[in-house]
Design a protein around this motif. Sequence first.
Motif, PDB file in Angstrom:
ATOM      1  N   MET A   1       0.824  -1.208   0.000  1.00 56.42           N
ATOM      2  CA  MET A   1       0.000   0.000   0.000  1.00 56.42           C
ATOM      3  C   MET A   1       0.859   1.258   0.000  1.00 56.42           C
ATOM      4  N   SER A   2       1.961   1.218   0.715  1.00 52.39           N
ATOM      5  CA  SER A   2       2.867   2.361   0.740  1.00 52.39           C
ATOM      6  C   SER A   2       3.480   2.591  -0.639  1.00 52.39           C
ATOM      7  N   ALA A   3       3.873   1.512  -1.292  1.00 57.42           N
ATOM      8  CA  ALA A   3       4.441   1.637  -2.632  1.00 57.42           C
ATOM      9  C   ALA A   3       3.405   2.152  -3.625  1.00 57.42           C
ATOM     10  N   LEU A   4       2.166   1.651  -3.512  1.00 56.76           N
ATOM     11  CA  LEU A   4       1.101   2.131  -4.392  1.00 56.76           C
ATOM     12  C   LEU A   4       0.831   3.613  -4.156  1.00 56.76           C
ATOM     13  N   GLY A   5       0.815   4.034  -2.905  1.00 56.60           N
ATOM     14  CA  GLY A   5       0.620   5.441  -2.588  1.00 56.60           C
ATOM     15  C   GLY A   5       1.713   6.316  -3.157  1.00 56.60           C
ATOM     16  N   TYR A   6       2.945   5.839  -3.101  1.00 55.60           N
ATOM     17  CA  TYR A   6       4.062   6.600  -3.660  1.00 55.60           C
ATOM     18  C   TYR A   6       3.908   6.758  -5.168  1.00 55.60           C
ATOM     19  N   VAL A   7       3.579   5.669  -5.851  1.00 57.09           N
ATOM     20  CA  VAL A   7       3.415   5.708  -7.309  1.00 57.09           C
ATOM     21  C   VAL A   7       2.260   6.630  -7.694  1.00 57.09           C
ATOM     22  N   LEU A   8       1.128   6.510  -7.000  1.00 56.17           N
ATOM     23  CA  LEU A   8      -0.012   7.363  -7.317  1.00 56.17           C
ATOM     24  C   LEU A   8       0.280   8.830  -7.019  1.00 56.17           C
ATOM     25  N   ALA A   9       0.963   9.110  -5.918  1.00 55.78           N
ATOM     26  CA  ALA A   9       1.299  10.496  -5.592  1.00 55.78           C
ATOM     27  C   ALA A   9       2.216  11.096  -6.642  1.00 55.78           C
ATOM     28  N   LYS A  10       3.167  10.311  -7.116  1.00 55.63           N
ATOM     29  CA  LYS A  10       4.065  10.816  -8.165  1.00 55.63           C
ATOM     30  C   LYS A  10       3.317  11.061  -9.467  1.00 55.63           C
ATOM     31  N   SER A  11       2.427  10.149  -9.849  1.00 47.30           N
ATOM     32  CA  SER A  11       1.725  10.316 -11.127  1.00 47.30           C
ATOM     33  C   SER A  11       0.675  11.418 -11.051  1.00 47.30           C
ATOM     34  N   TRP A  12       0.005  11.574  -9.910  1.00 50.00           N
ATOM     35  CA  TRP A  12      -1.027  12.598  -9.786  1.00 50.00           C
ATOM     36  C   TRP A  12      -0.440  13.990  -9.622  1.00 50.00           C
ATOM     37  N   SER A  13       0.767  14.091  -9.086  1.00 47.06           N
ATOM     38  CA  SER A  13       1.338  15.411  -8.852  1.00 47.06           C
ATOM     39  C   SER A  13       2.126  15.939 -10.046  1.00 47.06           C
ATOM     40  N   ALA A  14       2.191  15.186 -11.124  1.00 52.53           N
ATOM     41  CA  ALA A  14       2.933  15.638 -12.300  1.00 52.53           C
ATOM     42  C   ALA A  14       2.265  16.879 -12.880  1.00 52.53           C
ATOM     43  N   GLY A  15       2.946  18.010 -12.808  1.00 51.00           N
ATOM     44  CA  GLY A  15       2.434  19.254 -13.368  1.00 51.00           C
ATOM     45  C   GLY A  15       1.417  19.962 -12.501  1.00 51.00           C
ATOM     46  N   ALA A  16       1.123  19.454 -11.332  1.00 53.84           N
ATOM     47  CA  ALA A  16       0.145  20.089 -10.445  1.00 53.84           C
ATOM     48  C   ALA A  16       0.879  20.805  -9.314  1.00 53.84           C
ATOM     49  N   GLY A  17       0.215  21.790  -8.751  1.00 50.13           N
ATOM     50  CA  GLY A  17       0.792  22.510  -7.626  1.00 50.13           C
ATOM     51  C   GLY A  17       0.692  21.704  -6.344  1.00 50.13           C
ATOM     52  N   VAL A  18       1.331  22.213  -5.320  1.00 50.24           N
ATOM     53  CA  VAL A  18       1.347  21.520  -4.039  1.00 50.24           C
ATOM     54  C   VAL A  18      -0.062  21.452  -3.448  1.00 50.24           C
ATOM     55  N   LEU A  19      -0.817  22.539  -3.515  1.00 50.47           N
ATOM     56  CA  LEU A  19      -2.157  22.565  -2.949  1.00 50.47           C
ATOM     57  C   LEU A  19      -3.083  21.593  -3.674  1.00 50.47           C
ATOM     58  N   ALA A  20      -3.009  21.570  -5.004  1.00 51.85           N
ATOM     59  CA  ALA A  20      -3.853  20.654  -5.774  1.00 51.85           C
ATOM     60  C   ALA A  20      -3.491  19.201  -5.484  1.00 51.85           C
ATOM     61  N   SER A  21      -2.214  18.915  -5.372  1.00 50.34           N
ATOM     62  CA  SER A  21      -1.771  17.549  -5.093  1.00 50.34           C
ATOM     63  C   SER A  21      -2.212  17.105  -3.696  1.00 50.34           C
ATOM     64  N   ALA A  22      -2.045  17.978  -2.705  1.00 46.17           N
ATOM     65  CA  ALA A  22      -2.466  17.637  -1.344  1.00 46.17           C
ATOM     66  C   ALA A  22      -3.982  17.482  -1.280  1.00 46.17           C
ATOM     67  N   SER A  23      -4.705  18.319  -2.002  1.00 40.01           N
ATOM     68  CA  SER A  23      -6.172  18.218  -2.014  1.00 40.01           C
ATOM     69  C   SER A  23      -6.625  16.897  -2.601  1.00 40.01           C
ATOM     70  N   ARG A  24      -6.003  16.464  -3.668  1.00 43.23           N
ATOM     71  CA  ARG A  24      -6.366  15.173  -4.271  1.00 43.23           C
ATOM     72  C   ARG A  24      -6.101  14.023  -3.314  1.00 43.23           C
ATOM     73  N   GLN A  25      -4.967  14.071  -2.641  1.00 42.47           N
ATOM     74  CA  GLN A  25      -4.634  12.990  -1.716  1.00 42.47           C
ATOM     75  C   GLN A  25      -5.595  12.952  -0.533  1.00 42.47           C
ATOM     76  N   LEU A  26      -5.944  14.109   0.012  1.00 41.68           N
ATOM     77  CA  LEU A  26      -6.878  14.147   1.129  1.00 41.68           C
ATOM     78  C   LEU A  26      -8.276  13.722   0.704  1.00 41.68           C
ATOM     79  N   LEU A  27      -8.696  14.124  -0.479  1.00 40.32           N
ATOM     80  CA  LEU A  27     -10.003  13.723  -0.976  1.00 40.32           C
ATOM     81  C   LEU A  27     -10.050  12.213  -1.214  1.00 40.32           C
TER      82      LEU A  27
END
Length: 100
Positions: free
Chosen positions: A23-49
């Motif tokens: 699960m930790s590895a999956l979270g790392y991969v998803l965080a890297k792919s979702w944050s590509a080109g996005a700002g810090v606030l948008a990336s954190a918002s997606r993860q919290l949502l």
Amino acid sequence: MLFTDSVPADALGVVAAAVAMAMSALGYVLAKSWSAGAGVLASASRQLLGGGLLLPPFAVAASRWRASSSAARGPRPPRARVARMAVDGAPRHDSPPAGS
């Protein structure tokens, strides 16, 4: 210290550790792919949502499991009265003392 004969490995613990690592590895991969080109606030918002949407089904399942397992065990013994401290430091009790 590891893999000695004194204490055998618990199968449930080994499975839980493997699932946690996956699960930790999956979270790392998803965080890297979702944050590509996005700002810090948008990336954190997606993860919290995402976490907020994934957590309730597990919480409901855990509470139902706990309710069913406690019903199978029977009634709980009465809890001891615990004195709690109020904000000002004075002791308070949830119920009046015995004999009053």
